[in-house]
Design a protein around this motif. Sequence first.
Motif, mmCIF file in Angstrom:
data_model
loop_
_atom_site.group_PDB
_atom_site.id
_atom_site.type_symbol
_atom_site.label_atom_id
_atom_site.label_comp_id
_atom_site.label_asym_id
_atom_site.label_seq_id
_atom_site.Cartn_x
_atom_site.Cartn_y
_atom_site.Cartn_z
ATOM 1 N N ARG A 161 73.897 89.696 15.296
ATOM 2 C CA ARG A 161 73.337 88.230 15.648
ATOM 3 C C ARG A 161 74.650 87.534 15.549
ATOM 4 O O ARG A 161 74.783 86.448 16.494
ATOM 5 C CB ARG A 161 72.786 88.014 14.451
ATOM 6 N N GLU A 162 75.646 87.666 14.610
ATOM 7 C CA GLU A 162 76.822 86.892 14.861
ATOM 8 C C GLU A 162 77.605 87.070 16.125
ATOM 9 O O GLU A 162 78.083 86.161 16.628
ATOM 10 C CB GLU A 162 77.778 86.920 13.424
ATOM 11 N N GLU A 163 77.711 88.338 16.463
ATOM 12 C CA GLU A 163 78.700 88.619 17.894
ATOM 13 C C GLU A 163 77.887 88.064 18.866
ATOM 14 O O GLU A 163 78.677 87.158 19.604
ATOM 15 C CB GLU A 163 78.463 90.158 17.953
ATOM 16 N N ARG A 164 76.462 88.069 19.067
ATOM 17 C CA ARG A 164 75.869 87.238 20.085
ATOM 18 C C ARG A 164 76.125 85.675 20.025
ATOM 19 O O ARG A 164 76.395 85.027 21.337
ATOM 20 C CB ARG A 164 74.448 87.671 19.866
ATOM 21 N N LEU A 165 75.890 85.185 18.873
ATOM 22 C CA LEU A 165 76.100 83.876 18.702
ATOM 23 C C LEU A 165 77.494 83.188 19.051
ATOM 24 O O LEU A 165 77.687 82.010 19.658
ATOM 25 C CB LEU A 165 75.795 83.357 17.343
ATOM 26 N N ARG A 166 78.589 84.089 18.935
ATOM 27 C CA ARG A 166 80.019 83.806 19.437
ATOM 28 C C ARG A 166 80.120 83.713 20.874
ATOM 29 O O ARG A 166 80.819 82.921 21.328
ATOM 30 C CB ARG A 166 80.868 85.195 18.763
ATOM 31 N N HIS A 167 79.132 84.174 21.682
ATOM 32 C CA HIS A 167 79.165 83.972 22.932
ATOM 33 C C HIS A 167 78.370 83.102 23.519
ATOM 34 O O HIS A 167 78.380 82.846 24.979
ATOM 35 C CB HIS A 167 78.726 85.550 23.839
ATOM 36 N N ALA A 168 77.596 82.554 22.735
ATOM 37 C CA ALA A 168 76.696 81.403 23.190
ATOM 38 C C ALA A 168 77.388 80.068 23.636
ATOM 39 O O ALA A 168 78.189 79.387 22.893
ATOM 40 C CB ALA A 168 75.481 81.475 22.029
ATOM 41 N N HIS A 169 76.916 79.698 24.497
ATOM 42 C CA HIS A 169 77.050 78.056 25.108
ATOM 43 C C HIS A 169 76.094 77.407 24.565
ATOM 44 O O HIS A 169 76.179 76.262 24.128
ATOM 45 C CB HIS A 169 77.079 78.022 26.703
ATOM 46 N N ASP A 170 74.747 77.928 24.549
ATOM 47 C CA ASP A 170 73.526 77.294 24.145
ATOM 48 C C ASP A 170 72.787 78.330 23.348
ATOM 49 O O ASP A 170 72.749 79.413 23.479
ATOM 50 C CB ASP A 170 72.838 76.994 25.169
ATOM 51 N N VAL A 171 72.060 77.537 22.352
ATOM 52 C CA VAL A 171 71.059 78.291 21.400
ATOM 53 C C VAL A 171 69.724 77.919 21.468
ATOM 54 O O VAL A 171 69.585 76.914 21.147
ATOM 55 C CB VAL A 171 71.867 78.468 19.875
ATOM 56 N N LEU A 172 68.644 78.817 21.619
ATOM 57 C CA LEU A 172 67.521 78.681 21.406
ATOM 58 C C LEU A 172 66.879 78.972 19.823
ATOM 59 O O LEU A 172 67.124 80.324 19.890
ATOM 60 C CB LEU A 172 66.501 78.896 22.212
#
Length: 199
Positions: A161-172
């Motif tokens: 989860r943390e790794e994915r969020l590190r790449h996020a420009h936007d979060v749903l």
Amino acid sequence: MIIGLTGGIGSGKTAAANRFAAAHGIHVVDADQKSRVVVEPGRPALAHIVDRFGEAMLLDDGTLNRAALRETVFAAPEQRQWLEQLLHPLIRDEIITDLHSATSPYALLVSPLLVESGQNSLTSRVIVVDVPETMQLARTVQRDAVPEAQVRAIMQAQAQREERLRHAHDVLTNDSDLAALHAQVDALHARYMQLLERP
């Protein structure tokens, strides 16, 4: 503009993508669907899979036994790596062809392995559908009627989860109901349209 949409298993990627498509007419390319296309009967990838793992990988109608393949590769990391090396380039080609056919203001590339497979290099922005892991587990076990251990193995293979969020420009954030998810998608769409209008 190509926007990537990712999230772990059971996070609600499909629900979010469906909203972009149905409410806003956005062209959606689903990497999971492409992964099915590349292993259809008659495609070379299916023959390679059967050569390596045997006839047990085929259903009676000659199509891929996805459950048997999943069980085999998630039990052995080196088998999963072999499969990914075979399929990822083929899936990428299918994705690129489909993205080039988009006529909507921007296109959405939906992929559970957007970051892990390097598909995010095709995108200019990344949306992560985020959900607590306990909810992910419960939703997937209920939806797919599979053992919790199998869901955990799939979650382990996906980016954390943390790794994915590190790449996020936007979060749903999808820890509420569908209406709440739709409202977030609608707001993001409005923002993307503004971005596209900028010179």
